[in-house]
Design an enzyme around this catalytic site. Sequence first.
Site, PDB file in Angstrom:
ATOM      1  N   HIS A  93       0.866  -1.187   0.000  1.00  5.27           N
ATOM      2  CA  HIS A  93       0.000   0.000   0.000  1.00  5.27           C
ATOM      3  C   HIS A  93       0.898   1.231   0.000  1.00  5.27           C
ATOM      4  O   HIS A  93       1.959   1.230   0.626  1.00  5.27           O
ATOM      5  CB  HIS A  93      -0.907  -0.020   1.240  1.00  5.27           C
ATOM      6  CG  HIS A  93      -1.972   1.029   1.174  1.00  5.27           C
ATOM      7  ND1 HIS A  93      -1.703   2.358   1.416  1.00  5.27           N
ATOM      8  CD2 HIS A  93      -3.281   0.960   0.851  1.00  5.27           C
ATOM      9  CE1 HIS A  93      -2.835   3.058   1.259  1.00  5.27           C
ATOM     10  NE2 HIS A  93      -3.796   2.226   0.899  1.00  5.27           N
ATOM     11  N   GLU A 165      -4.227   1.642  -7.409  1.00  2.00           N
ATOM     12  CA  GLU A 165      -4.583   2.808  -6.598  1.00  2.00           C
ATOM     13  C   GLU A 165      -3.643   3.966  -6.933  1.00  2.00           C
ATOM     14  O   GLU A 165      -2.503   4.014  -6.428  1.00  2.00           O
ATOM     15  CB  GLU A 165      -4.422   2.487  -5.106  1.00  2.00           C
ATOM     16  CG  GLU A 165      -5.309   1.384  -4.601  1.00  2.00           C
ATOM     17  CD  GLU A 165      -5.531   1.524  -3.097  1.00  2.00           C
ATOM     18  OE1 GLU A 165      -6.676   1.759  -2.710  1.00  2.00           O
ATOM     19  OE2 GLU A 165      -4.553   1.426  -2.334  1.00  2.00           O
TER      20      GLU A 165
HETATM   21  P1  PGA Z   1      -9.463   6.069   0.199  1.00  2.90           P
HETATM   22  O1  PGA Z   1      -8.261   5.033   0.479  1.00  2.90           O
HETATM   23  O2  PGA Z   1     -10.630   5.272  -0.259  1.00  2.90           O
HETATM   24  O3  PGA Z   1      -9.688   6.740   1.532  1.00  2.90           O
HETATM   25  O4  PGA Z   1      -8.966   7.020  -0.855  1.00  2.90           O
HETATM   26  C1  PGA Z   1      -8.044   3.946  -0.364  1.00  2.90           C
HETATM   27  C2  PGA Z   1      -6.869   3.171   0.153  1.00  2.90           C
HETATM   28  O5  PGA Z   1      -5.996   3.746   0.791  1.00  2.90           O
HETATM   29  O6  PGA Z   1      -6.786   1.942  -0.052  1.00  2.90           O
END
Ligand code: PGA
Length: 246
Positions: A93, A165
């Site tokens: 992450h 992401e």
């Molecule tokens: P968010 O975070 O939905 O608050 O943007 C997503 C993540 O960090 O996996």
Amino acid sequence: MKKFVIGNFKMNTTPLQFSSYLDEFLPRIKECKTNIIFCIPATHFHVAKSRFDATNIKFGAQNISCEESGAFTGEISSSMVKECGADYTLIGHSETRRRFKETLESLNQKIIRALAVNLKVILCIGETKYERSTRKTKLSLKRQLDSALKGLYENELKNIIIAYEPIWSIGTGKTPNVKEIETTVADIRAIISDSFTQRSADKINILYGGSINESNFAQFVKIKGINGLLVGGACLNPKSFANICR
Ligand code: PGA
């Protein structure tokens, strides 16, 4: 095919608060067929294990050590996580990459450790704002994927989920548009196809994550090539998260 919805709790709630959250959440998703996974702090595993026993909901860690055991104060190993009943772990992450200065080699090692004990991996990849503005997204994702999946056998990919992401989108309220995500997901599949085979590229589950909420999620689930969502902030509200899962 059933979609995945993953809730990343980050460092939120105490175990007791998580249990109260589930009092609200569980009755709302009784008939829900989605693959729901909670990525929670290890302190919450005992709550998840007892509360999810009679459900199809799975849970996972938010990170694991790249070491197997030994003098690594503060770390948690893949086998510890597995033995507590977790089926998954997030790896890479952007918040753990940055805060713990994770190297590309250590992430590859973490994936190998996870797979060795039958923990499934949710591998997070994404480009920075700068990489996006200089059109280096594909290059950056290729570097992250190639290093993370180095040395893996093709049949191990069935235990990997890729969470795309964009770093600039996490927690900011900003998201790429549908077309951009569709293109990037096709790029990710092309990278997997180059390193493995077209078959594995077609089969691997790819999720989108970054500023998903109850009002915008529907457009993202429908994107071609997207198999589900990774939700951060919005998963902390049991009603909203249940609606997204449903
Ligand atoms: P968010 O975070 O939905 O608050 O943007 C997503 C993540 O960090 O996996």
